[in-house]
Design an enzyme around this catalytic site. Structure first.
Site, PDB file in Angstrom:
ATOM      1  N   ARG A  51       0.852  -1.329  -0.022  1.00 42.37           N
ATOM      2  CA  ARG A  51       0.028  -0.144  -0.062  1.00 42.37           C
ATOM      3  C   ARG A  51       0.798   1.225  -0.004  1.00 42.37           C
ATOM      4  O   ARG A  51       2.163   1.245  -0.300  1.00 42.37           O
ATOM      5  CB  ARG A  51      -0.885  -0.104   1.151  1.00 42.37           C
ATOM      6  CG  ARG A  51      -0.284  -0.183   2.545  1.00 42.37           C
ATOM      7  CD  ARG A  51      -0.996   0.198   3.696  1.00 42.37           C
ATOM      8  NE  ARG A  51      -0.249   0.813   4.969  1.00 42.37           N
ATOM      9  CZ  ARG A  51      -0.813   0.810   6.063  1.00 42.37           C
ATOM     10  NH1 ARG A  51      -1.793  -0.153   6.197  1.00 42.37           N
ATOM     11  NH2 ARG A  51      -0.050   1.329   7.117  1.00 42.37           N
ATOM     12  N   ASP A  79       7.611 -10.704   6.958  1.00 32.34           N
ATOM     13  CA  ASP A  79       8.117  -9.698   7.957  1.00 32.34           C
ATOM     14  C   ASP A  79       9.674  -9.441   7.733  1.00 32.34           C
ATOM     15  O   ASP A  79      10.395 -10.568   8.158  1.00 32.34           O
ATOM     16  CB  ASP A  79       7.482 -10.021   9.273  1.00 32.34           C
ATOM     17  CG  ASP A  79       8.020  -8.812  10.129  1.00 32.34           C
ATOM     18  OD1 ASP A  79       9.142  -8.027  10.185  1.00 32.34           O
ATOM     19  OD2 ASP A  79       7.287  -8.746  11.214  1.00 32.34           O
ATOM     20  N   TYR A 129      12.434   7.515  14.759  1.00 33.57           N
ATOM     21  CA  TYR A 129      12.053   7.700  13.397  1.00 33.57           C
ATOM     22  C   TYR A 129      13.160   8.462  12.615  1.00 33.57           C
ATOM     23  O   TYR A 129      13.534   7.955  11.479  1.00 33.57           O
ATOM     24  CB  TYR A 129      10.705   7.848  13.246  1.00 33.57           C
ATOM     25  CG  TYR A 129       9.995   8.091  11.842  1.00 33.57           C
ATOM     26  CD1 TYR A 129       9.671   7.086  11.092  1.00 33.57           C
ATOM     27  CD2 TYR A 129      10.236   9.387  11.006  1.00 33.57           C
ATOM     28  CE1 TYR A 129       9.303   6.977   9.960  1.00 33.57           C
ATOM     29  CE2 TYR A 129       9.630   9.390   9.935  1.00 33.57           C
ATOM     30  CZ  TYR A 129       9.304   8.177   9.120  1.00 33.57           C
ATOM     31  OH  TYR A 129       8.808   8.272   8.031  1.00 33.57           O
TER      32      TYR A 129
HETATM   33  N1  LIG Z   1       3.646   9.088   4.389  1.00 33.04           N
HETATM   34  C1  LIG Z   1       4.553   9.903   4.381  1.00 33.04           C
HETATM   35  O1  LIG Z   1       4.102  11.346   4.562  1.00 33.04           O
HETATM   36  C2  LIG Z   1       6.046   9.641   4.399  1.00 33.04           C
HETATM   37  C3  LIG Z   1       6.757  10.799   4.619  1.00 33.04           C
HETATM   38  C4  LIG Z   1       8.177  10.464   4.783  1.00 33.04           C
HETATM   39  C5  LIG Z   1       8.668   9.076   4.790  1.00 33.04           C
HETATM   40  N2  LIG Z   1       7.687   8.212   4.626  1.00 33.04           N
HETATM   41  C6  LIG Z   1       8.504   6.728   4.273  1.00 33.04           C
HETATM   42  O2  LIG Z   1       7.800   6.202   3.246  1.00 33.04           O
HETATM   43  C7  LIG Z   1       7.608   4.694   3.326  1.00 33.04           C
HETATM   44  C8  LIG Z   1       6.205   4.296   3.150  1.00 33.04           C
HETATM   45  O3  LIG Z   1       5.373   5.126   3.850  1.00 33.04           O
HETATM   46  P1  LIG Z   1       3.907   5.023   3.542  1.00 33.04           P
HETATM   47  O4  LIG Z   1       3.449   6.320   3.922  1.00 33.04           O
HETATM   48  O5  LIG Z   1       3.645   4.457   2.269  1.00 33.04           O
HETATM   49  O6  LIG Z   1       3.530   3.998   4.855  1.00 33.04           O
HETATM   50  P2  LIG Z   1       2.429   2.706   4.786  1.00 33.04           P
HETATM   51  O7  LIG Z   1       2.165   2.677   6.397  1.00 33.04           O
HETATM   52  O8  LIG Z   1       1.031   3.212   3.945  1.00 33.04           O
HETATM   53  O9  LIG Z   1       2.923   1.622   4.298  1.00 33.04           O
HETATM   54  C9  LIG Z   1       4.254   0.954   4.948  1.00 33.04           C
HETATM   55  C10 LIG Z   1       4.069  -0.665   4.351  1.00 33.04           C
HETATM   56  O10 LIG Z   1       5.195  -1.279   4.746  1.00 33.04           O
HETATM   57  C11 LIG Z   1       4.624  -2.501   5.475  1.00 33.04           C
HETATM   58  N3  LIG Z   1       5.512  -2.982   6.372  1.00 33.04           N
HETATM   59  C12 LIG Z   1       5.864  -2.415   7.795  1.00 33.04           C
HETATM   60  N4  LIG Z   1       6.588  -3.121   8.441  1.00 33.04           N
HETATM   61  C13 LIG Z   1       6.902  -4.246   7.589  1.00 33.04           C
HETATM   62  C14 LIG Z   1       8.109  -5.463   7.865  1.00 33.04           C
HETATM   63  N5  LIG Z   1       8.363  -5.496   8.973  1.00 33.04           N
HETATM   64  N6  LIG Z   1       8.007  -6.233   6.829  1.00 33.04           N
HETATM   65  C15 LIG Z   1       7.476  -5.678   5.641  1.00 33.04           C
HETATM   66  N7  LIG Z   1       6.869  -4.754   5.251  1.00 33.04           N
HETATM   67  C16 LIG Z   1       6.359  -4.049   6.371  1.00 33.04           C
HETATM   68  C17 LIG Z   1       3.366  -1.993   5.811  1.00 33.04           C
HETATM   69  O11 LIG Z   1       2.618  -3.222   5.825  1.00 33.04           O
HETATM   70  C18 LIG Z   1       3.020  -1.229   4.487  1.00 33.04           C
HETATM   71  O12 LIG Z   1       2.412  -1.886   3.673  1.00 33.04           O
HETATM   72  C19 LIG Z   1       8.155   4.493   5.001  1.00 33.04           C
HETATM   73  O13 LIG Z   1       9.369   3.952   4.904  1.00 33.04           O
HETATM   74  C20 LIG Z   1       7.802   6.046   5.314  1.00 33.04           C
HETATM   75  O14 LIG Z   1       8.775   5.939   6.720  1.00 33.04           O
HETATM   76  C21 LIG Z   1       6.279   8.289   4.412  1.00 33.04           C
END
Ligand SMILES: NC(=O)c1ccc[n+]([C@@H]2O[C@H](COP(=O)([O-])OP(=O)(O)OC[C@H]3O[C@@H](n4cnc5c(N)ncnc54)[C@H](O)[C@@H]3O)[C@@H](O)[C@H]2O)c1
Length: 441
Positions: free
Chosen positions: A214, A258, A349
């Site tokens: 996702r 995981d 984080y």
């Molecule tokens: N959304 C934002 O504003 C934002 C901003 C800065 C950085 N990020 C980074 O971008 C990346 C994606 O963020 P997002 O907003 O799409 O997050 P999200 O929570 O929508 O998706 C994260 C995905 O990672 C998977 N995941 C979590 N732990 C896991 C594990 N142990 N093994 C395998 N899969 C695992 C989850 O199941 C999920 O599908 C992350 O690293 C996040 O820190 C996001």
């Protein structure tokens, strides 16, 4: 997962009632596959310091964009070469050109400033680097109303030629980069562009996206597939339903693991080697937050975030470095502006996201066979940010040049670019995709 201020009816009503609401510009986005004619109708003026470099640059750009001059009524793009400016007085050309051109740049237009640092003299080095500040300030000045972006491509390797610059500039001039502004991107890696077309550049490349079920990961998986890659999504068992649907849509594969579990890395690596022989692209996207101020943060929260965001990334990437990466493999790590600026309640984080930038950089200093870069998103509209309290969300969206959050696809396009040979000049760097967020800017 959407920004209420992007609603045209609400904007009209706010105007009618004279409500002092911010009015974020509507950003144009092109989600089609990368094409050789993508910029062909964009009126782009290529100007700057008269020299051999500018001549070459003009001839390269005139092949991919519509030729415009700064005297034309409206232009979509301005490419300003500062290469060869050596003194404070030389910078007056930059001042005059930009001053006289700003009003001619169309909504959603692009400004690309090109600089080149070398060690000829301390003065010329200082002059070229000083332009970083100019372009960042310009991005804040002219971006907010019309969605114009300003980015600098800074050449730090003397062997980089105008053609290589144009490959990188293609992305920053296109509608695939509407949420990237105020960046100084180092072009530090000279390469030999061997491709004649930028279409389907990832054909038959084998790509893993961790956390691909996702959000940003799913969007990245779609972009990689669109450009021709075979995509393998890795996600946790509880994400099975979403992940399965996406894998089907992309005619790809799903590995339910995981990534923090003991055997996960070996299982993933073995599967890729057995089935595909090797890996071309690894997008280290899986990430979690677990916020608390340091005094209230339990060791479990600390470990959980570091284990997913950093330790598992290092373990997985190191395993493929040992065995499994094909030559020239591309690695992208998801960082965050929190890793650059820090954020209250996010010591764990921010540490993991700073670590991601450091790890990507360290990877390329130790391995000449791969490319590794980090992407640092600002506020992106996903499930992760949906959970934030209203006022924090509003701060994240509005405290930026473009006054809005980005979409997962905005980050995904940058990931796609960094996974393709179009970005071969960029190695060991990080690029923010944050709409010009004031945080850490
Ligand atoms: N959304 C934002 O504003 C934002 C901003 C800065 C950085 N990020 C980074 O971008 C990346 C994606 O963020 P997002 O907003 O799409 O997050 P999200 O929570 O929508 O998706 C994260 C995905 O990672 C998977 N995941 C979590 N732990 C896991 C594990 N142990 N093994 C395998 N899969 C695992 C989850 O199941 C999920 O599908 C992350 O690293 C996040 O820190 C996001």
């Amino acid at each position: 997962m959407s920004d209420y201020l992007q609603n045209a009816a609400l904007q009209r009503m706010a105007k009618l009632l004279n409500l002092p609401l911010p009015s974020p510009p509507i950003l144009k986005r092109n989600r089609a596959a990368l094409s050789d004619v993508e910029l062909i109708h964009k009126r782009v003026a290529v100007v700057g310091r008269e020299n051999y470099f500018l001549n070459e640059l003009q001839s390269v750009f005139h092949k991919i964009t519509e030729h415009a001059t700064i005297y034309d009524d409206i232009i979509d793009g301005l490419v300003m070469s500062c290469v060869g400016m050596e003194t404070i007085e030389d910078l007056e050309d930059l001042y005059t050109t930009i001053k006289n051109t700003v009003s001619k740049i169309a909504a959603n237009g692009r400004v690309i400033i090109i600089t080149r640092v070398d060690n000829t003299s301390t003065l010329s080095y200082t002059v070229q680097c000083a332009i970083d500040g100019f372009s960042r300030a310009l991005s804040k000045e002219i971006g907010g109303k019309k969605g114009v972006t300003v980015n600098t491509l800074k050449i730090t390797n003397e062997n980089i030629m105008p053609l290589e610059v144009a490959h990188a500039a293609h992305f920053f001039l296109s509608e695939k980069s509407p949420f990237i502004t105020g960046q100084v991107v180092l072009l530090n890696n000279a390469f030999n562009p061997v491709f004649n077309s930028c279409e389907q550049l990832l054909k038959d490349k084998v790509a893993i996206v961790t956390g691909g079920a996702r959000g940003i990961g799913a969007a990245a998986a779609r972009v990689l597939r669109r450009e021709g890659a075979k995509v393998i999504i890795v996600d946790i068992p509880s994400a099975q339903q979403d992940a399965e649907l996406l894998a089907q849509e992309l005619e790809g594969e799903l590995i339910l693991e995981d990534i923090t579990e003991d055997k996960a890395v070996a299982n993933i690596q073995q599967h890729i080697i057995n089935k595909y022989g090797g890996l071309d692209i690894l997008v280290n996207n899986a990430g979690i937050t677990s916020d608390k101020t340091i005094v209230k943060m339990s060791i479990d929260k600390w470990r959980a975030v570091l284990n997913v965001n950093l330790k598992a990334t290092i373990n997985l990437t190191d395993a493929f470095l040992e065995k499994g990466f094909n030559k020239g493999a591309k690695v992208v790590g998801l960082s965050s502006i929190s890793g650059i600026a820090g954020n209250v309640g996010q010591t764990n984080y921010a540490l993991s996201k700073s670590g991601m930038i450091a790890y990507m950089n360290a990877l390329v200093t130790k391995n000449s066979d791969i490319y590794a870069n980090a992407v640092a998103p600002g506020f992106i509209e996903t499930k992760m940010t949906e959970q934030l309290p209203f006022f924090i969300k509003e701060g994240g969206r509005r405290l930026s040049t473009l006054k809005q959050g980005g979409y997962p696809e905005d980050v995904a396009e940058l990931i796609g670019f960094l996974c393709s040979p179009m970005s071969d000049a960029i190695n060991g760097q990080y690029i923010r995709v944050c709409g010009g967020s004031m945080i850490g800017a």
